[in-house]
Design a protein around this motif. Sequence first.
Motif, mmCIF file in Angstrom:
data_model
loop_
_atom_site.group_PDB
_atom_site.id
_atom_site.type_symbol
_atom_site.label_atom_id
_atom_site.label_comp_id
_atom_site.label_asym_id
_atom_site.label_seq_id
_atom_site.Cartn_x
_atom_site.Cartn_y
_atom_site.Cartn_z
ATOM 1 N N GLU A 157 0.843 -1.194 0.000
ATOM 2 C CA GLU A 157 0.000 0.000 0.000
ATOM 3 C C GLU A 157 0.881 1.248 0.000
ATOM 4 O O GLU A 157 1.982 1.244 0.568
ATOM 5 N N HIS A 158 0.385 2.292 -0.645
ATOM 6 C CA HIS A 158 1.124 3.548 -0.724
ATOM 7 C C HIS A 158 0.536 4.541 0.279
ATOM 8 O O HIS A 158 -0.681 4.796 0.284
ATOM 9 N N PHE A 159 1.403 5.110 1.116
ATOM 10 C CA PHE A 159 1.004 6.176 2.032
ATOM 11 C C PHE A 159 1.635 7.472 1.528
ATOM 12 O O PHE A 159 2.841 7.527 1.281
ATOM 13 N N ILE A 160 0.814 8.502 1.373
ATOM 14 C CA ILE A 160 1.231 9.746 0.736
ATOM 15 C C ILE A 160 1.016 10.924 1.683
ATOM 16 O O ILE A 160 -0.070 11.093 2.256
ATOM 17 N N CYS A 161 2.053 11.748 1.844
ATOM 18 C CA CYS A 161 1.885 13.017 2.556
ATOM 19 C C CYS A 161 1.163 13.997 1.650
ATOM 20 O O CYS A 161 1.691 14.370 0.582
ATOM 21 N N ASN A 162 -0.035 14.378 2.030
ATOM 22 C CA ASN A 162 -0.838 15.328 1.267
ATOM 23 C C ASN A 162 -0.599 16.717 1.881
ATOM 24 O O ASN A 162 -1.380 17.202 2.710
ATOM 25 N N SER A 163 0.511 17.334 1.488
ATOM 26 C CA SER A 163 1.089 18.445 2.251
ATOM 27 C C SER A 163 0.158 19.626 2.437
ATOM 28 O O SER A 163 0.015 20.149 3.549
ATOM 29 N N SER A 201 -2.661 16.313 5.580
ATOM 30 C CA SER A 201 -3.141 14.951 5.826
ATOM 31 C C SER A 201 -2.174 13.910 5.261
ATOM 32 O O SER A 201 -1.247 14.233 4.506
ATOM 33 N N ILE A 202 -2.418 12.651 5.659
ATOM 34 C CA ILE A 202 -1.703 11.511 5.079
ATOM 35 C C ILE A 202 -2.751 10.600 4.461
ATOM 36 O O ILE A 202 -3.731 10.218 5.130
ATOM 37 N N GLU A 203 -2.575 10.292 3.182
ATOM 38 C CA GLU A 203 -3.562 9.510 2.448
ATOM 39 C C GLU A 203 -3.044 8.099 2.195
ATOM 40 O O GLU A 203 -1.841 7.867 2.065
ATOM 41 N N ARG A 204 -3.989 7.164 2.102
ATOM 42 C CA ARG A 204 -3.655 5.747 1.905
ATOM 43 C C ARG A 204 -4.264 5.249 0.596
ATOM 44 O O ARG A 204 -5.451 5.468 0.330
ATOM 45 N N PHE A 205 -3.423 4.585 -0.220
ATOM 46 C CA PHE A 205 -3.850 4.041 -1.517
ATOM 47 C C PHE A 205 -3.513 2.557 -1.571
ATOM 48 O O PHE A 205 -2.513 2.116 -0.978
#
Length: 577
Positions: free
Chosen positions: A64-70, A74-78
Amino acid sequence: MDAKKDITILTDFYTEGPVIDSNGNIYVTNLLGKEILKYDGDNEFSVWATCTSPNGQFISSNQEHFICNSLEGSIERFDQHGNHMETYFQGQVDGHLVACPNDLWIGDQGMYFTDSVRYAGAVLFIDKSRETSVIANQLDYPNGIVFDKKRNCLYVAESYKNRIIKINLNQPNHPVSTLVKLPSHPSADEARNLPDGLFLEEDGKLWIAHYGMRQYHCYDIEEQRLDSFDSQITRCSNIYVNDDCIVLTGGEGEPGPGRVRIIQRGKSAADETQKISKLTLGTVALGLPYVVFDDNLPVAKSSASDIIQKAYQAGITAFDTAREYGTAESLLGNLIEQDQLRDAVIISKFKWSNEACHDDEKALVEALASVRASLQQLKLSKLPICLFHMVSSFDVQSVKGILPKVFARLKELNLIEKAGVSVDHPLEIRHFIDDDIYSAFQIPINILDHRLTSTNLWKELVDRKKTIFVRSIYLKGLLLQDPDHLTGNLVEAKPFLKSLSAIAVDAHMSISQLCFSYIRDMEGVTSVLIGPDKEEQLMENISLENGPEIPKDTLNKITTLFAEVPEHLLTPRLWKM
């Protein structure tokens, strides 16, 4: 993945967040482009997922990819297919409102991430049950983050302190200390420093993207040794490393354009990542009086040494010298002996007498004596790049027959790594291009001189992947002179210099930037050789390196206006001033 050794892909937006999944797929983010991109090969990226402002990225053990949504805080999960699953985190941690999550690291214990704020930034933690805590705060723009399992600590790039900090997780209050202070930009402008993304290998090598310095570094934690390399990206944002490749992200600025550089490598060959910097410092003017349009006063040794060190600190890793350059080789040698030019690429040259052109044995004896003397002065056991200084008065056919044998012997004796030729006239290249023993060439080319670049010979040179150093980009300073003050046969250059000035005005560039950008962006050019004799000139050339590209219509105008510049104006030895 492409089979090429080193490729750079241009993207519309500035890039961040490089990661590689278990199948070898490369992903990057573009914060202002609102996309997560996947590398498809053949120098192409496609959109894998979308996100409001994707920045740092981490792939968990289940892919799974965790992304810093600067910009959303937030931190998003894909999932592994690019489908958005949830907003994993947004809000406060122990009273600290997370404003700009920048980078993250995920392990068995949970997730660590940085909140990039000036002066009041923080490092935060989310455990497996999603309980949160503050690990460290009051940091000046914490950025890239990695976890060292062996030492149970975090390494964080504190951007505006220009350092990598160590956060000790073995103690309850998580004390912060400096792991390594990074090289500073000579301008003393803190915005030209700014370490950014980090990557830690299992063997304790910490890789650092140095945003403002156009560099990336490899810091050996055990040996406390920092090796620096030219990223070839004006603003280098982040780095990812595995056994197969190094991925660098960033761009020319923000919001763009962006760049992604992929360097294939071997796990045990970090030295293979060393590249010749886009600028090469020529040392002739530091070792003897040389300039044509200046005061011809030699630089004091201390000043010359300072110029070399400042060039190295600014990311210049290639230094051009020769036996004939006065004290230049000894200046470099002193710094090498003091370990001030670690892993620098030294290019030196030799030439022989007219008699040696027709005598194999004499040519070898003279070459050996010159190269060994260079190595002694340079404090080296082996010369990285050795060039033969071709002189137009030499019998080129004789040289062509003898020189490969001389270079073969120098290589047998392990005195040189790479061989090449520094030509006097650009078209002399035709005599050497077909022999594989030559891997490097130094050629005089400038914005007025199209003698080589207008021929198929140039394309052949580029296609053969030769290392190409371009010198005399200002034509010994002539291109920067006032046309109305020229004397002798240089008066004939007046209309060309006036045209050059008009083009620069139309392109909204200085003449020096126009001349520099023209060579810098020429296909196939490995490095632009500069020859400052003053620190101010060095800093100006470094700033020009990051200057704008020349518009296509302006390039077409240059090709047309300067198609037939007289030979004697392009050849300094024919000048009569």
